[in-house]
Write a protein that holds these residues in place. Structure first.
Motif, PDB file in Angstrom:
ATOM      1  N   ASN A  53       0.867  -1.176   0.000  1.00 16.62           N
ATOM      2  CA  ASN A  53       0.000   0.000   0.000  1.00 16.62           C
ATOM      3  C   ASN A  53       0.900   1.220   0.000  1.00 16.62           C
ATOM      4  N   ASP A  54       0.634   2.165  -0.863  1.00 11.45           N
ATOM      5  CA  ASP A  54       1.441   3.390  -0.866  1.00 11.45           C
ATOM      6  C   ASP A  54       0.597   4.658  -0.919  1.00 11.45           C
ATOM      7  N   GLY A  55      -0.708   4.535  -0.707  1.00 14.13           N
ATOM      8  CA  GLY A  55      -1.564   5.714  -0.738  1.00 14.13           C
ATOM      9  C   GLY A  55      -2.134   6.036   0.632  1.00 14.13           C
ATOM     10  N   TYR A  56      -2.119   7.316   0.982  1.00 13.81           N
ATOM     11  CA  TYR A  56      -2.651   7.749   2.273  1.00 13.81           C
ATOM     12  C   TYR A  56      -2.974   9.238   2.242  1.00 13.81           C
ATOM     13  N   THR A  57      -3.812   9.646   3.193  1.00 13.74           N
ATOM     14  CA  THR A  57      -4.065  11.058   3.491  1.00 13.74           C
ATOM     15  C   THR A  57      -4.087  11.174   5.010  1.00 13.74           C
ATOM     16  N   VAL A  58      -3.262  12.062   5.561  1.00 10.78           N
ATOM     17  CA  VAL A  58      -3.204  12.260   7.006  1.00 10.78           C
ATOM     18  C   VAL A  58      -3.267  13.761   7.261  1.00 10.78           C
ATOM     19  N   GLN A  59      -4.242  14.165   8.096  1.00 13.86           N
ATOM     20  CA  GLN A  59      -4.397  15.596   8.359  1.00 13.86           C
ATOM     21  C   GLN A  59      -5.116  15.845   9.675  1.00 13.86           C
ATOM     22  N   TYR A  60      -4.797  17.005  10.281  1.00 13.62           N
ATOM     23  CA  TYR A  60      -5.543  17.440  11.450  1.00 13.62           C
ATOM     24  C   TYR A  60      -6.904  17.918  10.980  1.00 13.62           C
ATOM     25  N   LEU A 117      -1.841  19.861  18.889  1.00 13.91           N
ATOM     26  CA  LEU A 117      -1.511  19.943  17.470  1.00 13.91           C
ATOM     27  C   LEU A 117       0.007  19.990  17.354  1.00 13.91           C
ATOM     28  N   LEU A 118       0.597  18.860  17.035  1.00 15.25           N
ATOM     29  CA  LEU A 118       2.049  18.703  17.003  1.00 15.25           C
ATOM     30  C   LEU A 118       2.493  18.292  15.600  1.00 15.25           C
ATOM     31  N   PRO A 119       3.756  18.529  15.260  1.00  7.12           N
ATOM     32  CA  PRO A 119       4.237  18.124  13.942  1.00  7.12           C
ATOM     33  C   PRO A 119       4.222  16.605  13.787  1.00  7.12           C
ATOM     34  N   PHE A 120       4.017  16.185  12.543  1.00  5.63           N
ATOM     35  CA  PHE A 120       4.016  14.755  12.255  1.00  5.63           C
ATOM     36  C   PHE A 120       4.619  14.506  10.880  1.00  5.63           C
ATOM     37  N   ARG A 121       4.988  13.245  10.664  1.00  6.25           N
ATOM     38  CA  ARG A 121       5.467  12.830   9.349  1.00  6.25           C
ATOM     39  C   ARG A 121       4.794  11.502   9.007  1.00  6.25           C
ATOM     40  N   VAL A 122       4.754  11.201   7.719  1.00  4.14           N
ATOM     41  CA  VAL A 122       4.174   9.954   7.237  1.00  4.14           C
ATOM     42  C   VAL A 122       5.105   9.402   6.168  1.00  4.14           C
ATOM     43  N   PHE A 123       5.332   8.102   6.205  1.00  7.04           N
ATOM     44  CA  PHE A 123       6.109   7.475   5.138  1.00  7.04           C
ATOM     45  C   PHE A 123       5.629   6.045   4.952  1.00  7.04           C
ATOM     46  N   THR A 124       6.009   5.460   3.819  1.00  5.65           N
ATOM     47  CA  THR A 124       5.611   4.089   3.520  1.00  5.65           C
ATOM     48  C   THR A 124       6.832   3.193   3.408  1.00  5.65           C
ATOM     49  N   LEU A 125       6.625   1.953   3.770  1.00  5.05           N
ATOM     50  CA  LEU A 125       7.548   0.875   3.493  1.00  5.05           C
ATOM     51  C   LEU A 125       6.770  -0.089   2.601  1.00  5.05           C
ATOM     52  N   SER A 126       7.337  -1.162   2.143  1.00  2.00           N
ATOM     53  CA  SER A 126       6.652  -1.995   1.152  1.00  2.00           C
ATOM     54  C   SER A 126       5.266  -2.463   1.595  1.00  2.00           C
ATOM     55  N   ASN A 127       5.097  -2.792   2.860  1.00  2.00           N
ATOM     56  CA  ASN A 127       3.792  -3.246   3.321  1.00  2.00           C
ATOM     57  C   ASN A 127       3.328  -2.517   4.583  1.00  2.00           C
ATOM     58  N   ARG A 128       3.719  -1.245   4.699  1.00  2.00           N
ATOM     59  CA  ARG A 128       3.358  -0.457   5.880  1.00  2.00           C
ATOM     60  C   ARG A 128       3.169   1.009   5.531  1.00  2.00           C
ATOM     61  N   VAL A 129       2.286   1.660   6.291  1.00  2.00           N
ATOM     62  CA  VAL A 129       2.217   3.112   6.328  1.00  2.00           C
ATOM     63  C   VAL A 129       2.541   3.477   7.770  1.00  2.00           C
ATOM     64  N   VAL A 130       3.471   4.407   7.953  1.00  2.00           N
ATOM     65  CA  VAL A 130       3.947   4.781   9.283  1.00  2.00           C
ATOM     66  C   VAL A 130       3.634   6.255   9.533  1.00  2.00           C
TER      67      VAL A 130
END
Length: 176
Positions: A72-79, A156-169
């Protein structure tokens, strides 16, 4: 006597210059440089099936991991002011001073509609008791090929999002 005073002044000056630099370096070790609190997204090119959601504590941030069977490589993350349930739009109650809506572009069910991710309690998907930033992880549904989870955080704190082959972090910092 003059030499002793000069040596003492040199030592005090050296300490005054080095001490603040060392203290600020220690403070900045956990300061996220490029994370920010704006929405983060990645367009989907492939979708797996959600199989697990888990959390972990790190020195400078709390981490939420979505595991997939397949890639999976698609995501949307937002406050957001309010996380809402997929399909119904009803609010998802969350503890914390801020709410992150995390949508992964993969379903939590297979092609026959059988669940690939199950949970005991929709309001407490992962036990985050004692975490510095996370307050609650709650189910918001899986509908039309995407899955949404609400993450209640301390502020409300800073965040990051990234993907690995079978993960969204998703990492949320402890401090600004």
């Amino acid at each position: 006597m003059l030499r002793k005073v000069a040596v003492l002044l040199a030592a005090v000056t050296a300490f005054a210059v080095v001490a603040p630099v060392t203290a600020s370096a220690a403070r900045s070790a956990c300061t996220p440089v490029d994370w920010g609190s704006g929405a983060k997204y990645a367009s989907q090119t492939t979708a797996g099936l959600l199989t697990n959601i888990r959390a972990g504590r790190q020195e400078c941030y709390d981490r939420l991991v979505f595991d997939f069977a397949g890639v999976n490589d698609g995501y949307t993350v937002q406050y957001v002011p309010e996380v809402t349930h997929e399909g119904s739009g009803k609010p998802v109650p969350l503890r914390g001073g801020a709410k992150l809506q995390i949508t992964v572009h993969s379903p939590a069910y297979d092609q026959d509609g059988n669940p690939t991710y199950t949970y005991a309690n929709a309001a407490e998907l992962v036990d985050v008791t004692g975490y510095q930033t996370f307050r609650q992880v709650a189910w918001a549904g899986s509908f039309e090929g995407q899955t949404t989870v609400g993450l209640g955080v301390r502020a409300l704190l800073p965040f990051r999002v990234f993907t690995l082959s079978n993960r969204v972090v998703v990492d949320v910092a402890h401090v600004w």
